[in-house]
Design a protein around this motif. Structure first.
Motif, PDB file in Angstrom:
ATOM      1  N   ASN A   1       0.593  -4.205   4.891  1.00 15.98           N
ATOM      2  CA  ASN A   1       1.081  -3.772   5.073  1.00 15.98           C
ATOM      3  C   ASN A   1       1.438  -2.986   6.651  1.00 15.98           C
ATOM      4  OD1 ASN A   1       0.264  -3.062   2.453  1.00 15.98           O
ATOM      5  ND2 ASN A   1      -2.496  -3.307   3.119  1.00 15.98           N
TER       6      ASN A   1
ATOM      7  N   ALA B   1      -1.770  -6.749  -4.593  1.00 15.54           N
ATOM      8  CA  ALA B   1      -2.277  -5.839  -3.666  1.00 15.54           C
ATOM      9  C   ALA B   1      -1.739  -4.415  -4.320  1.00 15.54           C
ATOM     10  CB  ALA B   1      -1.655  -6.557  -2.653  1.00 15.54           C
TER      11      ALA B   1
ATOM     12  N   ARG C   1       5.312   0.641   6.408  1.00 16.78           N
ATOM     13  CA  ARG C   1       4.858   2.396   5.666  1.00 16.78           C
ATOM     14  C   ARG C   1       6.218   3.160   4.790  1.00 16.78           C
ATOM     15  NH1 ARG C   1       1.032   5.982   9.692  1.00 16.78           N
ATOM     16  NH2 ARG C   1      -0.370   4.101   9.994  1.00 16.78           N
TER      17      ARG C   1
ATOM     18  N   ALA D   1       1.037  -1.111   0.172  1.00 21.01           N
ATOM     19  CA  ALA D   1      -0.018  -0.135  -0.039  1.00 21.01           C
ATOM     20  C   ALA D   1       1.145   0.751   0.119  1.00 21.01           C
ATOM     21  CB  ALA D   1      -0.922   0.018   1.413  1.00 21.01           C
TER      22      ALA D   1
ATOM     23  N   ASP E   1      -6.930   1.077  -6.800  1.00 22.69           N
ATOM     24  CA  ASP E   1      -8.237   1.843  -6.227  1.00 22.69           C
ATOM     25  C   ASP E   1      -7.446   3.799  -6.776  1.00 22.69           C
ATOM     26  OD1 ASP E   1      -8.891  -0.068  -5.562  1.00 22.69           O
ATOM     27  OD2 ASP E   1      -8.193  -0.591  -4.161  1.00 22.69           O
ATOM     28  N   SER E   2      -6.239   4.000  -6.798  1.00 28.74           N
ATOM     29  CA  SER E   2      -5.665   5.485  -6.433  1.00 28.74           C
ATOM     30  C   SER E   2      -5.708   5.889  -7.710  1.00 28.74           C
ATOM     31  CB  SER E   2      -4.736   5.600  -6.138  1.00 28.74           C
ATOM     32  OG  SER E   2      -3.576   5.547  -7.793  1.00 28.74           O
TER      33      SER E   2
ATOM     34  N   ALA F   1       2.184   1.472  -3.435  1.00 32.30           N
ATOM     35  CA  ALA F   1       1.302   1.796  -4.602  1.00 32.30           C
ATOM     36  C   ALA F   1       1.090   3.519  -4.462  1.00 32.30           C
ATOM     37  CB  ALA F   1       0.486   1.324  -4.064  1.00 32.30           C
ATOM     38  N   ALA F   2       0.782   3.954  -3.417  1.00 29.36           N
ATOM     39  CA  ALA F   2       0.645   5.704  -2.319  1.00 29.36           C
ATOM     40  C   ALA F   2       2.220   6.174  -3.172  1.00 29.36           C
ATOM     41  CB  ALA F   2       0.736   5.223  -1.237  1.00 29.36           C
TER      42      ALA F   2
ATOM     43  N   ALA G   1      -4.270  -2.084  -5.652  1.00 26.78           N
ATOM     44  CA  ALA G   1      -3.959  -0.302  -4.170  1.00 26.78           C
ATOM     45  C   ALA G   1      -4.076   0.887  -5.876  1.00 26.78           C
ATOM     46  CB  ALA G   1      -2.835  -0.482  -3.514  1.00 26.78           C
TER      47      ALA G   1
END
Length: 250
Positions: free
Chosen positions: A233, A173, A236, A129, A180-181, A132-133, A177
């Protein structure tokens, strides 16, 4: 003529192994080797350890480690009670600043890509996650950028690729993500990987322990490595290959 295997025309792509990494190019490349190279990288980076990927665990790796003033990870069976290996358990307890981490799959792909001009990320279920962000932000900043997720896979005894479902899930995964963004479009291959992850997301970590790779490590006496890989996840930090060294992105 453009290769039919290059997934040209899609901003987000997916493929397998060093061969797939050579065929499907991206500005940002997420390498996924859940059991255990990229999981080990994320554990190391979380602990403030820099990781240098290396293809072979031989005398050249020892020389490479000495040249870079780094510890050298040994084979899982050679680590003993206080050595460092590809096992994330041993890395979590390590007290080193730099670590050369050989592996025939994930590490090999990362080293292969290190001089390609691509930005290489180590992605696992632990940091999918976060990665991906970060990638989604980069894609929003520069509409020309493309991203590829490469699942490392494993090898059968004859050297052929064994698609490892844990790597499919890890890549999925990350890709799910991204989708989804709002990033995309995803190639058919990338969509399939994302769908594979979505189908099992509610059953992890149980299925990770029960897949072939999880059963293999458990039989070899490393169930804790599977448990760490299943810390979905929990990290970070985004691990980026910079000058041949994996470090957290600043």
């Amino acid at each position: 003529m453009t290769s039919p295997y290059a997934q040209d025309g899609y901003r987000v792509a997916f493929d397998w192994s060093p061969i797939g990494a050579a065929e499907v190019r991206g500005d940002l490349v997420a390498v996924v080797d859940v059991l255990s190279f990229t999981t080990a990288v994320t554990v190391a980076v979380d602990a403030g350890i820099e990781v240098l990927p290396y293809r072979w665990r031989d005398d050249s790796a020892r020389t490479f480690a000495e040249q870079h003033e780094a510890a050298l990870a040994v084979g899982r069976g050679q680590a003993g009670d206080d050595g460092i290996s590809l096992s994330p358990v041993t890395i979590r307890r390590a007290r080193v600043r730099r670590l050369v981490l050989p592996s025939p799959n994930g590490s090999t792909i990362c080293q292969q890509l290190s001089d390609s001009g691509s930005t290489v990320l180590a992605v696992s279920l632990r940091n999918a996650a976060a990665a991906a962000a970060w990638v989604a932000t980069k894609l929003a900043e520069d509409p020309s950028l493309t991203v590829v997720a490469i699942a490392a896979g494993e090898r059968w005894k004859d050297g052929s690729l064994r698609p490892a479902v844990e790597d499919l899930w890890g890549a999925g995964a990350f890709l799910a993500a991204l989708a989804d963004s709002g990033a995309g479009p995803l190639s058919p291959e990338a969509r399939a990987a994302a769908a594979a992850y979505r189908d099992v997301a509610g059953e992890l970590p149980t299925l990770l322990h029960d897949c072939a790779g999880g059963r293999e490590l458990t039989q070899y006496g490393f169930p804790e490595d599977v448990a760490i890989a299943a810390e979905v996840n929990s990290s970070r930090l985004v691990s980026i290959l910079q000058g041949g060294v994996f470090k957290p992105v600043e």
